[in-house]
Design a protein around this motif. Structure first.
Motif, PDB file in Angstrom:
ATOM      1  N   TYR A  28      -0.063  -4.163  -0.475  1.00  0.00           N
ATOM      2  CA  TYR A  28       0.409  -2.965   0.214  1.00  0.00           C
ATOM      3  C   TYR A  28       1.260  -2.153  -0.745  1.00  0.00           C
ATOM      4  O   TYR A  28       2.023  -2.708  -1.539  1.00  0.00           O
ATOM      5  CB  TYR A  28       1.238  -3.316   1.452  1.00  0.00           C
TER       6      TYR A  28
ATOM      7  N   VAL B 273      -7.439   2.647   1.535  1.00  0.00           N
ATOM      8  CA  VAL B 273      -7.501   1.293   0.996  1.00  0.00           C
ATOM      9  C   VAL B 273      -8.371   1.334  -0.256  1.00  0.00           C
ATOM     10  O   VAL B 273      -9.488   1.864  -0.218  1.00  0.00           O
ATOM     11  CB  VAL B 273      -8.076   0.285   2.003  1.00  0.00           C
TER      12      VAL B 273
ATOM     13  N   ARG C 161      -3.727  -1.438   0.295  1.00  0.00           N
ATOM     14  CA  ARG C 161      -3.526  -0.347   1.242  1.00  0.00           C
ATOM     15  C   ARG C 161      -2.417   0.548   0.725  1.00  0.00           C
ATOM     16  O   ARG C 161      -1.248   0.141   0.675  1.00  0.00           O
ATOM     17  CB  ARG C 161      -3.176  -0.890   2.621  1.00  0.00           C
TER      18      ARG C 161
END
Lengths: 116, 115
Positions: free
Chosen positions: A10, A88, A112
């Motif tokens: 992330y 993503v 992401r």
């Protein structure tokens, strides 16, 4: 024993920042890719490297710059991040034999990216 | 130019029933065709491919696909659906004359299997 790994998983950042995503594969493949998957799950190729040589460069803004230090690594650096870059990003690898891509691609888990 | 189409955004099937996910393609030469599956928050996983030979290709998790040259289709099938088959499925194609490693992915079909 992960085949294709990406870091980070992330990434949350502000507009205008510069960020990098790293990818490594331990499959011994000679070709690596970056894909972008948007919020509607549409998957589009961005770049492909074969033996450290750039062979596919789709219509991607030049704020995106891939770098392949060796066959097992393909990194993606993004300058001046924009809201529309939120997506993503998937790395993948495959073995291309004699210039022909018969073989399936192996995908990483994705990164992401959220640009605020 | 090569292209691939998945005409259904979503397919709903009851568990135990057969399922079909449709895919059609357009290429200049012979096609190389692939199916991938994506589970939530995961990368794509390869299911099966057609390069040459038998038109019926068998793959992972009991899936199979039939290559039909006259209809330019490569539909994914499974005789008996499981709830665990629920995922996003992508068809992909590469033209034998296109750049060595570039394949085009369809827009994806969300498969939902109800118990």
């Amino acid at each position: 024993d992960t085949a294709v790994s990406q870091t980070p998983k992330y990434l949350v950042t502000q507009m205008g920042n510069d960020k990098s995503i790293k990818c490594e594969q331990n499959l011994g493949h000679d070709t690596m890719y970056w894909y972008k998957q948007d919020s509607k799950k549409f998957l589009k190729i961005m770049f492909s490297y074969n033996n450290k040589e750039l062979i596919i460069n789709e219509t991607v803004p030049n704020r995106f710059s891939p770098k392949s230090p060796d066959k097992a690594h393909l990194n993606l650096h993004i300058n001046s991040l924009e809201l529309g870059d939120s997506a993503v990003y998937f790395c993948a690898s495959s073995q291309v034999r004699a210039g022909v891509a018969y073989n399936e691609q192996f995908f990483g888990p994705g990164t992401r990216l959220t640009v605020l | 130019a090569q292209s691939v189409a998945q005409p259904e955004d979503q397919v709903n099937v009851a568990e135990g029933n057969p399922l079909t996910v449709k895919c059609t393609y357009s290429v200049s030469g012979n096609p190389y065709l692939f199916w991938y599956v994506q589970y939530p928050n995961r990368g794509l996983q390869f299911l099966l491919k057609y390069i040459t030979g038998d038109n019926l290709v068998k793959g992972s998790y009991g899936f199979e696909a039939e290559f039909n040259k006259s209809q330019t289709s490569f539909h994914l099938k499974k005789p008996s659906a499981l709830v665990s088959d629920s995922a996003l499925y992508f068809c992909a194609v590469r033209d034998q004359y296109s750049s060595a490693s570039k394949i085009i992915f369809g827009s994806g079909t969300r498969l939902s299997i109800r118990p």
